[in-house]
Design a protein around this motif. Structure first.
Motif, PDB file in Angstrom:
ATOM      1  N   THR A   1      36.628  39.541  13.313  1.00 24.98           N
ATOM      2  CA  THR A   1      36.795  39.157  11.909  1.00 24.98           C
ATOM      3  C   THR A   1      37.964  39.847  11.222  1.00 24.98           C
ATOM      4  O   THR A   1      38.524  39.306  10.277  1.00 24.98           O
ATOM      5  CB  THR A   1      35.511  39.433  11.103  1.00 24.98           C
TER       6      THR A   1
ATOM      7  N   GLY B   1      31.931  40.497  13.880  1.00 24.98           N
ATOM      8  CA  GLY B   1      30.702  40.135  13.192  1.00 24.98           C
ATOM      9  C   GLY B   1      29.902  39.141  14.016  1.00 24.98           C
ATOM     10  O   GLY B   1      30.428  38.484  14.915  1.00 24.98           O
ATOM     11  N   LYS B   2      28.623  39.036  13.707  1.00 31.41           N
ATOM     12  CA  LYS B   2      27.730  38.107  14.403  1.00 31.41           C
ATOM     13  C   LYS B   2      28.279  36.692  14.294  1.00 31.41           C
ATOM     14  O   LYS B   2      28.602  36.219  13.211  1.00 31.41           O
ATOM     15  CB  LYS B   2      26.324  38.194  13.807  1.00 31.41           C
TER      16      LYS B   2
END
Length: 85
Positions: free
Chosen positions: A46, A68-69
């Motif tokens: 990200t 990030g997820k």
């Protein structure tokens, strides 16, 4: 300017390289060595730099990366499910 013998003595800190949701590999921690990060499966890059270099001052160039997820797979699955209903 730095003379070559002093540049070869430059070392970047290597005790705090671990970042959540990422793995890394490095060629070393001396001048011009590289540090390469990659996100764990299920996570997406990200921000920050995935590749950093040990500069002449003993500092890793760029900024610490963040992963990030990832929700892409889940959204795609839901869209496909709705399409076939």
């Amino acid at each position: 300017y730095l003379v070559p013998s002093l540049i070869s003595d430059v070392r970047c800190e290597d005790s705090n390289l671990t970042i959540a949701n990422m793995t890394y590999s490095m060629t070393g921690n001396q001048f011009n060595d590289t540090l390469t990060y990659s996100c764990f499966e299920g996570f997406t890059h990200t921000s920050g730099d995935l590749q950093r270099r040990c500069d002449h001052l003993g500092v890793w160039t760029g900024t610490r990366p963040i992963c990030g997820k990832s929700h892409v797979g889940k959204k795609d699955f839901n869209a496909i499910y709705l399409f076939y209903m």
